[in-house]
Design an enzyme around this catalytic site. Structure first.
Site, short mmCIF file in Angstrom:
data_model
loop_
_atom_site.label_atom_id
_atom_site.label_comp_id
_atom_site.label_asym_id
_atom_site.label_seq_id
_atom_site.Cartn_x
_atom_site.Cartn_y
_atom_site.Cartn_z
N ALA A 34 8.36 -12.18 -5.59
CA ALA A 34 9.23 -10.75 -5.50
C ALA A 34 8.12 -9.95 -4.25
CB ALA A 34 8.99 -9.90 -7.03
N GLU A 37 5.70 -5.87 1.25
CA GLU A 37 4.67 -5.17 2.18
C GLU A 37 3.17 -5.35 1.98
OE1 GLU A 37 2.92 -5.04 5.80
OE2 GLU A 37 4.28 -5.59 5.71
N HIS A 39 2.15 -7.19 0.07
CA HIS A 39 1.24 -8.90 -0.84
C HIS A 39 1.52 -9.33 0.54
CE1 HIS A 39 3.70 -8.70 -3.94
NE2 HIS A 39 2.34 -8.91 -4.79
N GLN A 63 0.16 -12.67 -19.37
CA GLN A 63 -0.42 -11.24 -19.57
C GLN A 63 0.55 -10.24 -19.54
OE1 GLN A 63 -1.28 -12.14 -14.84
NE2 GLN A 63 -0.14 -10.19 -15.00
N GLY A 149 -5.35 -7.14 -4.43
CA GLY A 149 -5.25 -5.61 -3.48
C GLY A 149 -5.22 -4.49 -4.50
N ASP A 150 -6.24 -3.52 -4.25
CA ASP A 150 -6.87 -2.35 -4.77
C ASP A 150 -6.51 -1.44 -5.77
OD1 ASP A 150 -8.67 -3.05 -3.40
OD2 ASP A 150 -8.75 -1.53 -1.62
N LYS A 151 -4.45 -1.09 -5.47
CA LYS A 151 -3.72 -0.61 -6.36
C LYS A 151 -4.08 -1.25 -7.64
CE LYS A 151 0.32 -1.66 -7.36
NZ LYS A 151 0.94 -1.63 -8.46
N SER A 188 6.11 -4.58 -6.79
CA SER A 188 6.82 -5.22 -7.32
C SER A 188 8.53 -4.55 -8.04
CB SER A 188 7.41 -6.65 -7.72
OG SER A 188 6.84 -7.57 -6.82
N ARG A 189 7.90 -3.76 -9.01
CA ARG A 189 9.32 -3.18 -10.44
C ARG A 189 9.36 -1.88 -9.51
NH1 ARG A 189 4.05 -4.96 -13.41
NH2 ARG A 189 4.68 -6.04 -15.09
#
Length: 284
Positions: A34, A37, A39, A63, A149-151, A188-189
Site C-alpha cells: 500500500a 509517497e 515509502h 505484528q 521511516g522516522d514516523k 497506508s491507513r
C-alpha cells in the site's frame, strides 16, 4: 526490475545483481505494501546508500493483534510494483506467509522492555512480530543497509537495538517523516479516514507542533495534551491511546529536568483508524 516471490527467486535475484558475489551493495526497504509517497521517499534515500535497492512487500501477520486490521489492511500489489519500478528499485521481494513462516514455527525475537512501553503497551506482541520479520528479511535479503521511516520512531529504535545487541552486519538508516499538505503524517491507513475523521486526526500533528514550541518537558506535555483534549470532544472524537516524551534510544520516559533530545510520540484513534506520529524535541 526483478520480482521474487520465494527464497529461491530471491537468491537468483541477488546473484543476477552481483550482490551475492560482493560486486555491488544492496539496500533494503521493508514495507507492508500500500505504498505512498512516504515509502517512495524511503526508496529514493536507499538509492543514495547502495548500488541496488530491494523493497519487500509483505503484510506480516505476526505484528497484528487479534482485534487489529490484518484482514482489511490495504493490499495494492500492482500499483506497488509500479511505484517501486518508477523509483528505481532493482528487486521486489513479495513472499506469501508460507514462504516466510513454517507452520510449526517456535522461535521469535523479544524486544525486551523497550517493546512493552508506549506502542508496545497498547499492542502486546507487536514488536516481537516486527523484530522477527525484520530479522528474517535481513537474513534472506542480506542487505548492507536498511532504511526505515522516522514516523515509526519506537520501531526504529528497537530495530537499531536489535542490530546492536545481535551484532547484525546491517547499517540502519532513518528517513524523515513525509506529511501531506495539511500536516497529517503519511500512512497506508490514512485511506480509511473520511473527510471529518481526517480533520479530527490533524490534532496529532497540531499537538506535536504545540509541544515542540515549548522549552521544558512539562511545558511540552501540557501544551500537547491541551490540543488532544480539545480534539476528544470533536465530531467525530479523537480517542487518545498515549502521549509520551521519551529518550530516543531507550523509549523510557524522560524526567522533568531532562536536557538534550527527546521524542514526543502520540497514538490515537479516529473511528476505526489508528494513527501514530512523533517529533524530535531538544532542551538546552
Amino acid at each position: 526490475m526483478i520480482v521474487a516471490t520465494d527464497r529461491a527467486e530471491l537468491t537468483a535475484a541477488r546473484e543476477a545483481l552481483g550482490v551475492a558475489r560482493g560486486k555491488a551493495t544492496l539496500a533494503l526497504v521493508p514495507t507492508m505494501g500500500a505504498l505512498h509517497e512516504g515509502h517512495r521517499s524511503l526508496i529514493r534515500l536507499a538509492r543514495e546508500h547502495a548500488d541496488h535497492v530491494a523493497v519487500s512487500i509483505f503484510v506480516n501477520p505476526l505484528q497484528f493483534g487479534p482485534n487489529e486490521d490484518f484482514s482489511r489492511y490495504p493490499r495494492t500489489f500492482d500499483t506497488d510494483l509500479a511505484a517501486c519500478e518508477a523509483e528505481g528499485a532493482s528487486v521486489v521481494f513479495a513472499p506469501d506467509p508460507a514462504a516466510m513462516y513454517l507452520p510449526d514455527r517456535q522461535v521469535t525475537v523479544s524486544p525486551g522492555t523497550m517493546g512493552t512501553v508506549a506502542e508496545g503497551a497498547f499492542r502486546p506482541g507487536h514488536f516481537e512480530g516486527v523484530l522477527t520479520v525484520v530479522l528474517k528479511l535481513f537474513n534472506l535479503v542480506r542487505p548492507d543497509v536498511a532504511v526505515f521511516g522516522d514516523k515509526d520512531a519506537q520501531q526504529l529504535a528497537i530495530i537499531r537495538r536489535m542490530v546492536t545487541d545481535l551484532d547484525l552486519p546491517v547499517e540502519v538508516v532513518g528517513a524523515p517523516t513525509i506529511r501531506d499538505a495539511d500536516g497529517l503524517a503519511m500512512s497506508s491507513r490514512n485511506r480509511y479516514l473520511g473527510p471529518a475523521e481526517r480533520i479530527t486526526g490533524l490534532a496529532l500533528s497540531r499537538a506535536l507542533r504545540a509541544g515542540a514550541e515549548r522549552h521544558t518537558p512539562q511545558e511540552t506535555l501540557d501544551a500537547a495534551h491541551a490540543v488532544l483534549r480539545a480534539a476528544e470532544t470533536a465530531d467525530p472524537p479523537l480517542a487518545v491511546d498515549y502521549l509520551v516524551l521519551v529518550d530516543p534510544g531507550t523509549f523510557a520516559e524522560v524526567r522533568p529536568s531532562h536536557r538534550g533530545r527527546a521524542v514526543l510520540a502520540v497514538a490515537a484513534r479516529v473511528g476505526t483508524t489508528r494513527l501514530i506520529d512523533n517529533v524530535v524535541v531538544s532542551y538546552a
